[in-house]
Motif scaffolding. Sequence first.
Motif, short mmCIF file in Angstrom:
data_model
loop_
_atom_site.label_atom_id
_atom_site.label_comp_id
_atom_site.label_asym_id
_atom_site.label_seq_id
_atom_site.Cartn_x
_atom_site.Cartn_y
_atom_site.Cartn_z
N SER A 50 0.50 -1.03 0.50
CA SER A 50 0.06 -0.19 -0.14
C SER A 50 0.71 1.00 -0.24
CB SER A 50 -1.16 0.24 1.27
OG SER A 50 -0.56 0.22 1.99
N ILE A 51 0.44 2.15 -0.54
CA ILE A 51 0.83 3.35 -0.69
C ILE A 51 0.25 4.68 -0.09
CG2 ILE A 51 2.80 3.01 -2.28
CD1 ILE A 51 0.82 4.12 -4.36
N ALA A 52 0.83 6.06 -0.02
CA ALA A 52 -0.34 6.60 0.78
C ALA A 52 1.16 8.77 0.63
CB ALA A 52 -0.39 6.76 1.80
N CYS A 78 -1.71 4.84 4.31
CA CYS A 78 -0.95 4.16 4.56
C CYS A 78 -1.40 2.63 4.78
CB CYS A 78 0.10 3.87 3.89
SG CYS A 78 1.50 2.57 3.67
N PHE A 130 5.10 3.54 2.59
CA PHE A 130 5.05 2.15 1.67
C PHE A 130 4.80 1.06 3.03
CE2 PHE A 130 7.55 6.12 -0.69
CZ PHE A 130 6.67 6.52 -1.09
N TRP A 149 5.92 7.20 -5.37
CA TRP A 149 4.16 6.75 -5.13
C TRP A 149 3.58 7.40 -6.57
CZ3 TRP A 149 0.34 10.81 -6.82
CH2 TRP A 149 -0.41 10.14 -6.10
#
Length: 293
Positions: free
Chosen positions: A10-12, A64, A194, A261
Amino acid sequence: MFEKAVYIHSIASIHPSVSEPADRIPGTRLKAEEPDYKQLIPNVGARRRMSRIIRMGVAAATRCLQEAGEAMQPDAILTATGLGCLEDTEKFMNSFLDNDEGLLAPTAFIQSTFNTIGGQIALLLGNHAYNNTYVHRAFSLESAILDAALLLAEGKASRVLAGSIDELTDTLFAILARFGCWRNAMAGEGAAFFLLADQPSAASLAQLKAIDMISSPEKPGEAYLHAFLKRYHAEEATILYPEEYKQYCGEYPTAMGFGLWYACRQIQEKGLPAVLLCNSFLDNHSLILLKQV
């Protein structure tokens, strides 16, 4: 390069607007679009005590983990920053002048340390796992990712939260402008996190294949880039140059965070088989190779 596969689950990112950047010119100052912190940091007391960069870092890390779609505790928390909590550092230094070097309030000093963001994330999560901060200027995030890869390869962690944060204050912008840093660039800032894992999942966004870091006055040329891709059997990779993503986020020591990202989004949205992400900041150059899972 990695002994064991590393997957991005996952990413933010908190960053300046990624709308059409046609009106952006060198010397422009890009400010991160901050979210509604009440939704990501519900603890009112904690939120009020945080400076802007700490709120951005904690919010990006929280988002995230939420994007991972599960309530979980990472086995390690790694943060990276080029310049740290500048706003709090400036407050502390100014207090010397305002108080004639007398009795000083400790809050700004406590929150000015580089590892404050990682510590705040751990406190809010109630996490007592391995926690480290890298302050290697343009190589900060890359160093954190290498540490994460080692933890995963050695079996000391299965999921690692890693991210980068840098802020742009009025003082920093003015000082770097005097040195001519914005003649050919836009000033930026941002936070990106991440969730890295040693096993793929249905939601995995990309696989990290390799990282390279080079200190040189000269940027790596096309021959170097293609030799790097050939070494990892990724000749089909799309090369993402700094100017292609920094037109959105601006220039700052850990702009690679936004770049990573952005590269993950490109793989997901355009179905690219592989991306070679390039970054340059002063005389520091780095490459990150991503592949579709």
